[in-house]
Design an enzyme around this catalytic site. Structure first.
Site, PDB file in Angstrom:
ATOM      1  N   ASP A  19       0.869  -1.198  -0.217  1.00 22.24           N
ATOM      2  CA  ASP A  19       0.100   0.087  -0.066  1.00 22.24           C
ATOM      3  C   ASP A  19       0.814   1.319   0.036  1.00 22.24           C
ATOM      4  O   ASP A  19       0.550   2.212  -0.789  1.00 22.24           O
ATOM      5  CB  ASP A  19      -0.970   0.178   1.278  1.00 22.24           C
ATOM      6  CG  ASP A  19      -1.854  -1.165   1.131  1.00 22.24           C
ATOM      7  OD1 ASP A  19      -2.582  -1.386   0.213  1.00 22.24           O
ATOM      8  OD2 ASP A  19      -2.111  -1.816   2.379  1.00 22.24           O
TER       9      ASP A  19
ATOM     10  N   ASP B  56      15.486  21.024  -4.029  1.00 23.90           N
ATOM     11  CA  ASP B  56      14.534  20.409  -4.672  1.00 23.90           C
ATOM     12  C   ASP B  56      15.154  20.045  -6.084  1.00 23.90           C
ATOM     13  O   ASP B  56      15.771  20.985  -6.826  1.00 23.90           O
ATOM     14  CB  ASP B  56      13.332  21.102  -4.782  1.00 23.90           C
ATOM     15  CG  ASP B  56      12.148  20.433  -5.621  1.00 23.90           C
ATOM     16  OD1 ASP B  56      12.267  19.137  -6.013  1.00 23.90           O
ATOM     17  OD2 ASP B  56      11.108  21.051  -5.756  1.00 23.90           O
TER      18      ASP B  56
ATOM     19  N   SER C 161      -4.709  17.322  -2.694  1.00 29.55           N
ATOM     20  CA  SER C 161      -4.393  18.457  -1.931  1.00 29.55           C
ATOM     21  C   SER C 161      -3.916  19.638  -2.687  1.00 29.55           C
ATOM     22  O   SER C 161      -3.386  20.549  -2.378  1.00 29.55           O
ATOM     23  CB  SER C 161      -2.846  17.913  -1.306  1.00 29.55           C
ATOM     24  OG  SER C 161      -1.871  17.339  -2.189  1.00 29.55           O
TER      25      SER C 161
ATOM     26  N   GLY D  15       4.770  21.905 -10.010  1.00 26.74           N
ATOM     27  CA  GLY D  15       5.148  22.764  -8.716  1.00 26.74           C
ATOM     28  C   GLY D  15       6.338  22.775  -8.382  1.00 26.74           C
ATOM     29  O   GLY D  15       6.819  22.994  -7.325  1.00 26.74           O
ATOM     30  N   HIS D  16       7.278  22.467  -9.426  1.00 28.97           N
ATOM     31  CA  HIS D  16       8.875  22.442  -8.910  1.00 28.97           C
ATOM     32  C   HIS D  16       9.619  23.145  -9.912  1.00 28.97           C
ATOM     33  O   HIS D  16       9.210  23.392 -11.071  1.00 28.97           O
ATOM     34  CB  HIS D  16       9.205  20.810  -9.116  1.00 28.97           C
ATOM     35  CG  HIS D  16       8.644  19.898  -8.102  1.00 28.97           C
ATOM     36  ND1 HIS D  16       9.210  19.607  -6.872  1.00 28.97           N
ATOM     37  CD2 HIS D  16       7.655  19.152  -8.405  1.00 28.97           C
ATOM     38  CE1 HIS D  16       8.390  18.708  -6.482  1.00 28.97           C
ATOM     39  NE2 HIS D  16       7.395  18.560  -7.243  1.00 28.97           N
TER      40      HIS D  16
END
EC number: 3.1.-.-
Length: 560
Positions: free
Chosen positions: A58, A203, A241, A375-376
């Site tokens: 999972d 990142d 989200s 988003g990066h």
């Protein structure tokens, strides 16, 4: 670095040690442990979602085992933002120590609080922080910096320690026209750069992408076209989200006179939290309950659903398989996948898309329309940050190995010495002292698998067995032998699942098994295990030569 474990040296006083426990080599399970003078600070604690070669799994957790005997030394867990790959493993960490202080923004901790309720974890130590705020946690003086990402309220963290300073970006980009007006605080980055950044943890997810990441608001025209051309029901799926994306859908729904229905537990939960805190602006009389959907014409409804990654039990997958209890797709419905593909999920997503198209739905996704932006930060943005911060040492984080390499190359291009640019993997032990960061060892941070309520008891061997079961099938053989008379009494009874359900095909090999068993008995073999090996070898050779398959074979010999 060699994959072999290399025991790190004892940590000297006033030296900062950084150990990535996840997220370096994968897109997910982001977590890092920082230690100085006997105290630990953790940054993020996320999950990795399983791929097809993880049957029955999972979730995948970071390498908790590396710090399992040090949890009492943890002074806090800083959470940079509320995505699952950064907060999803927190419940499993808290099972090992309940009172770890949790530090994050208002939205991040609100989303986490709802998650912990589902795990029946309450009375937790939450510490809400804002950008610009400083918080001392033992040996760590933390300052929080606003960054823009695909979820509101994301933070970078700047750490001042006796060994030097660290700036950890979390996930971020430099959207200059953000929907919520909250920019990445480049003035703070510059100020911290002037103070001096000894280690920049950056990142890496989009480091291979040239230029700048497209602004979030630039998907509005494509979204508007989808709404304008959809004459029936419209289903939009996104990360549960992605508050900014849902805000755009709500605004478009109002313009086109459609009601909005949330489908999927995580979507309902997260959007309620975001709306209650004011991060999501929900126009009056826009939301309706799923049970009331039949009260509206198809062209009056937009369904906002989970399932953007092809998750088997998600609402969208159930729609594609005609298994959803309320929503039955019909030809002419439109499905909009307003999300990116997480690496490893491609096959699952395309299976869902094919299922939707087979039902007659018009499917719009990133491959045929600009309905998602990342988003990066892309390479141009990363170069900009390196030039502003001017770090002494760089450690790319958050990405697959190719992303880490690309990010390191960008740092070197801006003047960071190659030997001060550390391309590390999970478990690398990095020590920072006197302004220099070095890899000094390696610890084990292997995957921890979650299967239902079972955590950590699944080995790579058991996963291999599961893959064989799923891909090659299963054959069981039962035989009863009399060891005194040296003959076969019953069997062999052969049954198969996932291989070939027609058991008449096993007649030829049954004769071979009988002969092999009788020969072994005649040679004095009476041990059931050795007789089972005789069966395994005999049927294994037959299956391989006849079908070019390698199913799991489970023989059972009963002796009387």
């Amino acid at each position: 670095m060699s994959a072999a474990l290399r025991t790190p040296p004892r940590l000297a006083r006033d030296t900062l040690r950084v150990i990535p426990l996840g997220g370096l080599g994968d897109v997910g399970r982001n977590m890092a442990a920082l230690e100085i003078n006997g105290q630990l600070l953790l940054i993020d604690c996320g999950v990795l979602f399983p791929e097809e070669h993880h049957p029955g799994v999972d979730l995948i957790l970071p390498g908790f085992d590396a710090i399992a005997d040090r949890l009492d030394d943890v002074v806090g867990l800083v959470l940079t933002h509320g995505h699952e790959d950064h907060i999803g493993a927190v419940p499993y960490l808290l099972r090992q120590r309940r009172d770890i202080p949790l530090i994050g923004s208002r939205l991040t901790l609100a989303l986490l609080r709802e998650k912990l309720k589902e795990h029946r974890l309450r009375d937790t130590d939450y510490r809400v922080v804002e950008d610009g705020q400083r918080l001392v946690l033992g040996e760590f003086d933390c300052e929080f910096v606003a960054v823009n990402h695909s979820i509101p309220d994301a933070l970078a963290v700047f750490l001042r320690t006796a060994a030097g300073t660290v700036l950890h970006t979390g996930d971020f980009k430099l959207d200059q026209l953000p929907l919520d007006g909250r920019l990445t605080d480049l003035r703070a980055f510059a100020r911290l750069g002037e103070e001096g950044v000894d280690l920049f943890m950056v990142d890496s997810t989009n480091a291979e992408v040239p230029g700048f990441t497209t602004a979030e608001r630039d998907i509005a025209p494509a979204l508007e076209r989808v709404f304008a051309t959809s004459s029936q029901r419209l289903i939009v799926t996104s990360f549960a989200s992605h508050v900014h994306r849902i805000q755009q859908v709500l605004d478009a729904a109002v313009r086109h006179g459609r009601k909005v229905v949330y489908v999927g537990r995580s979507m309902v939960r997260n959007m309620k939290v975001a709306a209650d805190l004011g991060y999501l602006k929900v126009p009056a009389d826009t939301l309706v309950e799923l049970r009331d959907i039949e009260n509206y014409r198809p062209d009056q409804v937009v369904i906002v659903s989970t399932g953007s990654q092809g998750e088997p039990l998600s609402a969208l997958s159930r729609m594609a398989n005609r298994e959803h209890p309320v929503i039955d797709l019909v030809p002419g419905d439109t499905v909009l996948l307003a999300s990116s593909l997480i690496p490893g999920n491609e096959n699952a997503v395309y299976r869902v898309i094919n299922g939707l198209v087979r039902l007659g739905a018009n499917v719009v996704h990133k491959g045929n329309a600009m309905v998602h932006v990342s988003g990066h930060a892309s390479a141009g943005e990363l170069l900009y940050c390196y030039n502003i911060v001017r770090p002494r040492n760089v450690m790319p984080v958050h990405g697959e190995y190719r992303h880490l390499i690309a990010n390191a190359d960008l740092a070197v291009a801006t003047g960071v010495p190659r030997e001060r640019t550390l391309v590390a993997e999970d478990g690398a032990v990095v020590d920072l002292a006197q302004g220099r960061a070095r890899v000094v060892g390696q610890v084990d941070t292997g995957y921890i698998f979650v299967d239902g309520s079972t955590v950590g008891d699944i080995s790579e061997t058991s996963l291999t067995d599961r893959r064989i079961l799923g891909e090659e099938g299963f054959i069981s053989v039962l035989a009863v032998v009399n060891t005194r008379s040296q003959r076969l009494i019953t069997g062999p009874d052969i049954h198969a699942r996932g291989f070939n359900e027609d058991e008449t095909i096993f007649a030829p090999v049954a004769t071979q098994i009988t002969k092999a068993l009788e020969e072994a008995l005649a040679d004095g073999v009476t041990d059931p295990h050795r007789l089972q090996q005789v069966i395994r070898r005999t049927i294994g050779r037959w299956v391989s030569s006849s079908y070019r398959r390698r199913p799991m074979i489970v023989p059972l010999v009963v002796t009387v």
